[in-house]
Design a protein around this motif. Structure first.
Motif, mmCIF file in Angstrom:
data_model
loop_
_atom_site.group_PDB
_atom_site.id
_atom_site.type_symbol
_atom_site.label_atom_id
_atom_site.label_comp_id
_atom_site.label_asym_id
_atom_site.label_seq_id
_atom_site.Cartn_x
_atom_site.Cartn_y
_atom_site.Cartn_z
ATOM 1 N N ASN A 99 0.707 -1.198 0.092
ATOM 2 C CA ASN A 99 0.121 -0.109 0.028
ATOM 3 C C ASN A 99 0.963 1.106 0.118
ATOM 4 O OD1 ASN A 99 -2.356 -1.314 0.220
ATOM 5 N ND2 ASN A 99 -2.362 -1.636 2.388
ATOM 6 N N VAL A 100 1.883 1.101 -0.736
ATOM 7 C CA VAL A 100 2.663 2.544 -0.971
ATOM 8 C C VAL A 100 2.111 3.415 -1.676
ATOM 9 C CG1 VAL A 100 5.012 3.321 -2.125
ATOM 10 C CG2 VAL A 100 4.936 1.177 -0.764
ATOM 11 N N SER A 101 1.816 4.802 -1.246
ATOM 12 C CA SER A 101 1.253 5.625 -1.886
ATOM 13 C C SER A 101 1.774 6.022 -3.484
ATOM 14 C CB SER A 101 1.221 7.113 -1.116
ATOM 15 O OG SER A 101 0.538 6.836 0.138
ATOM 16 N N ASP A 102 2.886 6.078 -3.715
ATOM 17 C CA ASP A 102 3.458 6.058 -5.072
ATOM 18 C C ASP A 102 4.935 5.766 -5.094
ATOM 19 O OD1 ASP A 102 3.695 7.127 -7.740
ATOM 20 O OD2 ASP A 102 2.812 9.096 -7.157
ATOM 21 N N TYR A 103 5.240 5.449 -6.375
ATOM 22 C CA TYR A 103 6.621 4.961 -6.697
ATOM 23 C C TYR A 103 7.316 6.024 -7.902
ATOM 24 C CZ TYR A 103 9.793 1.116 -8.550
ATOM 25 O OH TYR A 103 11.067 0.475 -8.671
ATOM 26 N N ILE A 104 8.223 6.525 -7.329
ATOM 27 C CA ILE A 104 9.065 7.581 -8.308
ATOM 28 C C ILE A 104 10.252 7.262 -8.511
ATOM 29 C CG2 ILE A 104 9.715 10.004 -8.345
ATOM 30 C CD1 ILE A 104 7.449 10.795 -6.351
ATOM 31 N N LEU A 105 10.515 7.273 -9.923
ATOM 32 C CA LEU A 105 12.091 6.949 -10.322
ATOM 33 C C LEU A 105 12.976 8.225 -10.165
ATOM 34 C CD1 LEU A 105 11.228 5.187 -13.514
ATOM 35 C CD2 LEU A 105 12.193 3.995 -11.462
ATOM 36 N N LYS A 106 14.122 8.010 -9.797
ATOM 37 C CA LYS A 106 15.257 8.619 -9.740
ATOM 38 C C LYS A 106 15.795 9.152 -11.166
ATOM 39 C CE LYS A 106 17.026 7.712 -5.360
ATOM 40 N NZ LYS A 106 18.159 7.476 -4.506
#
Length: 521
Positions: A99-106
């Motif tokens: 249930n992670v809110s978002d997944y952002i790439l570096k």
């Protein structure tokens, strides 16, 4: 404000993320940093952040393991954003399973992060409005709601009635920033600030629209009719208010004043313009008062300081010249003001200086953590909020670093200019160049070049050329080698270039020189 914990094993990633955007404008404040999952687990229990932004790959305990442990072992349950340098769908699948809110790439994109934070703020707002507690007064929730959205007429009427304020009056939102050189929240100025404002506006005992922001800031909504009672221009009225607040709170304060809104429900526009004024904090001639009506037409400078200024500063630091690096810092700070450097541009300039200094220290096999002022400057945005304060902490760090570099160079004894000269005298026939020699002796090439000229009166290239030409003259006199052979033996890769340089220095060609020497015999 919602609290954010940043977790990443790279310090400059953490600092870059913190300075990427104005967190307070998105209703967030950075409450702490951690360099691994184990440390983060302890801080989550201590600081109870609302949001944790965590790198997926870290030593000791990685991002996904951290989330698992928090959900299983910690009472407080924050939201999570995962950062990753790996665009692998399996990682994303695993992250969303928790249930992670978002997944952002570096590398993190500011617009993408802003969009994500808005969604998370909305989620947190809904949770908070459903369970209002005594920890946050209702009036603060009302103010923050007004600043984020434009409520309906019915809601506005109820708010105005509850707060005993005229609905149709013009309003101005301004930010009072306490510049006491202390971390946010060290001293609670709220009661004294509120009393002082009530007395200034002659509204003792009546509610004020004031709320606590991040970074020792307080936001205030003021009806225009309160200012009109002062019978003087707005700037003069705010100048008197600033003087009074600084006297009664006994600290330095800055006021960031937004455009006046024509109606209470439009106060969000005034709030946005006050926020934009924060970006002009390093502009010249404001005397602690930053008004949107004066500033927002001025273009901000978003780039780094000029390379010439940066190089001059690094040279003077390496030379450990107090007057030199002080003058360079003064020139940089004048540029901040005159060119209206945006806060982000100032941050990038300071970071670039620090990276250059740390690289020099590491080249000398030193440890930047030996510097007492390092941590203070790394976190300068948390405490130092105007040019005078920033200049002070930067100068303290640079003075300490300059002495440390000089000490390390003395210990290694590899940077002595005499050894450099001996190295050149022994290797001038080879393909040597300034940058390579500087690396050999753990020195900055600009600094080495200027130091060499200071000690020997000639530039590095001139000295090498003179050695090569003198050796060429000896070979021309004493041997019968051909011109291309002589050129190669003294370090020239091209015979024509050798001939041109020889003629430039001796006012005759190599052939003429050899003929003249033969004729003298």
């Amino acid at each position: 404000m919602y609290k954010v914990l940043i977790v990443d094993d790279e310090i400059f990633v953490r600092k870059g993320l913190i300075s990427l955007m104005d967190w307070s404008s998105q209703q967030f404040v950075i409450c702490g940093e951690a360099e691994n999952g184990k440390q983060a687990l302890e801080l989550i229990a201590q600081l109870t952040p609302d949001l944790v932004i965590v790198d997926i790959r870290m030593p000791v305990l990685d991002g996904l393991e951290l989330i698992q442990k928090v959900k299983a072992e910690v009472d407080h349950q924050p939201l999570f954003i995962i950062l990753s340098g790996y665009p692998d769908f399996s990682y994303a699948q695993q992250a969303f399973r928790f249930n992670v809110s978002d997944y952002i790439l570096k590398p993190v994109d500011e617009q993408e992060l802003t969009s994500t934070l808005k969604k998370i703020a909305n989620t947190l707002n809904q949770k908070q409005l459903l369970s209002i507690t005594r920890e946050k007064p209702l009036i603060e929730i009302v103010i923050e709601s007004l600043l984020q959205t434009e409520p309906s007429e019915q809601v506005m009427a109820r708010i105005a009635h509850a707060l005993e304020l005229p609905l149709s009056s013009s309003y101005t939102y301004f930010i009072a920033e306490i510049q006491d050189e202390l971390p946010h929240g060290t001293i609670d100025y709220f009661p004294l600030l509120q009393t002082s404002l009530q007395q200034y506006f002659h509204h003792e005992g009546q509610p004020l629209l004031i709320h606590v922001r991040a970074f020792n800031q307080y936001g205030i909504i003021v009806p225009q009719l309160w200012l009109d009672k002062q019978s003087e221009p707005a700037w003069t009225s705010y100048a008197k208010l600033l003087e009074r607040l600084e006297t009664e709170l006994a600290t330095t304060i800055a006021l960031y004043i937004g455009h006046t809104a024509s109606h209470l429900k439009q106060i969000a526009h005034s709030g946005i313009s006050a926020e934009e004024c924060l970006n002009y904090r390093f502009a010249a001639g404001n005397n602690g008062i930053f008004m949107a009506s004066d500033l927002l037409e001025l273009p901000l400078y978003y780039f780094d300081v000029d390379e010439e200024l940066h190089s001059k500063l690094i040279y003077e630091i390496e030379a450990d010249q107090l007057e030199g690096y002080t003058a360079a810092i003064d020139a940089i700070f004048i540029a901040f003001q005159e060119r209206h450097f945006a806060s982000g541009a100032v941050t990038n300039t300071i970071r670039r200086m620090m990276i250059a200094i740390i690289n020099i220290i590491r080249q000398l096999e030193g440890n930047e953590k030996d510097l007492q002022w390092l941590e203070e400057l790394l976190n300068w945005q948390m405490k130092y909020r105007n040019l005078k304060q920033l200049r002070h902490v930067l100068l303290q760090f640079i003075e300490e670093a300059a002495k440390y570099i000089a000490e390390k160079r003395g210990e290694k004894n590899e940077g002595s200019i005499e050894k450099v000269k001996k190295y050149i005298d022994s290797h001038y026939k080879e393909n040597i160049y300034l940058k390579g020699i500087a690396a050999e002796f753990h020195m900055n090439p600009v600094y080495l070049g200027q130091l060499f000229r200071k000690n020997y009166g000639v530039y590095f290239n001139e000295y090498v050329l003179s050695l090569r030409i003198e050796e060429a003259k000896r070979l021309l006199r004493q041997t019968k080698k051909r011109m291309y052979e002589v050129a190669e033996l003294v370090g020239f890769q091209n015979a024509d270039y050798f001939a041109a340089q020889f003629e430039k220095l001796e006012n005759m060609t190599p052939t003429d020189y050899r003929n003249r020497m033969i004729g003298k015999k």
